[in-house]
Design a protein around this motif. Structure first.
Motif, mmCIF file in Angstrom:
data_model
loop_
_atom_site.group_PDB
_atom_site.id
_atom_site.type_symbol
_atom_site.label_atom_id
_atom_site.label_comp_id
_atom_site.label_asym_id
_atom_site.label_seq_id
_atom_site.Cartn_x
_atom_site.Cartn_y
_atom_site.Cartn_z
ATOM 1 N N PHE A 193 -69.977 -65.489 24.670
ATOM 2 C CA PHE A 193 -70.680 -65.722 23.444
ATOM 3 C C PHE A 193 -69.895 -66.671 22.553
ATOM 4 O O PHE A 193 -70.312 -67.764 22.295
ATOM 5 N N LYS A 194 -68.655 -66.303 22.085
ATOM 6 C CA LYS A 194 -67.988 -67.142 21.095
ATOM 7 C C LYS A 194 -66.473 -66.903 21.089
ATOM 8 O O LYS A 194 -66.024 -65.776 21.154
ATOM 9 N N LEU A 245 -71.571 -73.157 17.287
ATOM 10 C CA LEU A 245 -71.348 -72.175 18.348
ATOM 11 C C LEU A 245 -70.428 -72.657 19.463
ATOM 12 O O LEU A 245 -69.900 -71.835 20.213
ATOM 13 N N ILE A 246 -70.228 -73.961 19.585
ATOM 14 C CA ILE A 246 -69.331 -74.460 20.636
ATOM 15 C C ILE A 246 -67.969 -74.856 20.058
ATOM 16 O O ILE A 246 -66.978 -74.166 20.298
ATOM 17 N N GLN A 290 -78.766 -84.192 10.085
ATOM 18 C CA GLN A 290 -78.651 -83.634 11.424
ATOM 19 C C GLN A 290 -79.668 -82.512 11.580
ATOM 20 O O GLN A 290 -79.988 -81.813 10.613
ATOM 21 N N SER A 291 -80.157 -82.342 12.778
ATOM 22 C CA SER A 291 -81.129 -81.283 13.042
ATOM 23 C C SER A 291 -80.432 -79.919 13.054
ATOM 24 O O SER A 291 -79.207 -79.823 13.290
ATOM 25 N N VAL A 292 -81.206 -78.862 12.819
ATOM 26 C CA VAL A 292 -80.670 -77.500 12.896
ATOM 27 C C VAL A 292 -80.138 -77.239 14.298
ATOM 28 O O VAL A 292 -79.094 -76.603 14.486
ATOM 29 N N ASP A 293 -80.834 -77.750 15.301
ATOM 30 C CA ASP A 293 -80.406 -77.577 16.687
ATOM 31 C C ASP A 293 -79.004 -78.149 16.899
ATOM 32 O O ASP A 293 -78.142 -77.501 17.498
ATOM 33 N N GLU A 316 -78.885 -69.340 24.801
ATOM 34 C CA GLU A 316 -79.081 -70.689 25.324
ATOM 35 C C GLU A 316 -78.015 -71.633 24.780
ATOM 36 O O GLU A 316 -77.655 -72.625 25.433
ATOM 37 N N TYR A 317 -77.521 -71.339 23.582
ATOM 38 C CA TYR A 317 -76.470 -72.150 22.970
ATOM 39 C C TYR A 317 -75.082 -71.704 23.454
ATOM 40 O O TYR A 317 -74.254 -72.529 23.843
#
Length: 277
Positions: A119-120, A14-15, A4-7, A85-86
């Motif tokens: 944020f989280k 984060l979600i 999986q990509s870091v993105d 952005e995340y």
């Protein structure tokens, strides 16, 4: 397993707070979760946080105060502003499943709050429902942190209350200087240099102080060339009544070269003859 990509991993961390993604990232960055947790605790100490991390994901108990969480969020935003952005995403899709962001203060969601950009959230039995929320209005970004709530609605309402208080009672101001602030220069190609603030500080003040802001500039009586751009020439003091809010260095706006021997000779002749220098 599948790569999986870091993105993608960041979105999952984060979600929906994917613990497995946290562990994969920890292994990728530090070689093991244990080594990464050590770095987490070293960072917490460096930032002056009251925290004791036991794992990289928070799904099991570790110790962290609300103030320390706010410090950490501020560090994230300052060093890595792209993190917003995340954290501002309303959800993420992975392997055919949609994971909604449980920070319902985000625009377009059930409890949207004006200015919120992250944020989280976090929820475990021992800590209750927790939320760190960031919101920006008129250039001022606030961070609200609540912990130990009994329901998701309670944490949303608590963060709203904190943000309401912050925006109602505080403001971000950048004091401005009027006019020039010349400092005489000896033996220079210019006979003076303008002093300007070395930085334009943004000050967080209570709104009651807004009309009390004053500035006072103290400058050197004179300097001798050469003068370098950015050379310290004095101090700008910013006050609200008798309270000093900030002290900023006043620096040379432009360089001033030293006169050569030939230029000094010509200048001396002009002075002797009464001609303008």
């Amino acid at each position: 397993g599948k790569s999986q990509s870091v993105d993608t991993l960041l979105k999952l961390i984060l979600i929906p707070s994917a613990s497995a993604s946290c562990i994969v990232m920890a292994d990728y960055i530090s070689g093991s979760e244990e080594a990464f947790v050590q770095r987490m605790n070293e960072t917490a100490k460096r930032l002056g946080m009251t925290a004791e991390y036991e794992n990289c994901h928070g799904a099991h108990v570790h110790y962290l105060t609300a103030r320390s969480q706010a410090i950490l969020v501020r560090e994230f935003i300052s060093r890595f502003p792209q993190v917003l952005e995340y954290t501002s995403m309303t959800g993420v899709r992975f392997n055919g499943k949609y994971y909604p962001n449980t920070n319902k203060l985000l625009p377009g969601l059930d409890y949207a709050y004006d200015g919120v950009d992250g944020f989280k959230t976090g929820t475990i039995t021992s800590a209750g429902y927790c939320l760190s929320a960031t919101a920006k209005r008129d250039g001022m970004e606030l961070i609200a942190v609540v912990m130990g709530c009994e329901t998701s609605k309670e944490r949303l309402a608590a963060c709203k209350t904190l943000l309401d208080f912050g925006f109602a009672n505080y403001a971000l101001v950048t004091p401005e200087l009027s006019g020039s602030n010349p400092v005489p220069v000896k033996l220079g190609t210019e006979n003076q240099v303008n002093a300007v603030p070395g930085e334009n500080p943004q000050l967080l003040i209570s709104k009651g102080q807004k009309d009390m802001i004053t500035t006072q500039v103290t400058l050197e009586e004179g300097v001798t060339a050469p003068v370098s751009q950015g050379q310290r020439l004095g101090t700008l003091e910013i006050k609200a009544g008798d309270q000093i809010l900030a002290q900023v260095s006043m620096v040379a706006e432009a360089p001033v070269e030293r006169l050569t021997l030939g230029q000094l000779f010509v200048q001396m002749l002009r002075q002797l003859s009464g001609s303008p220098a």
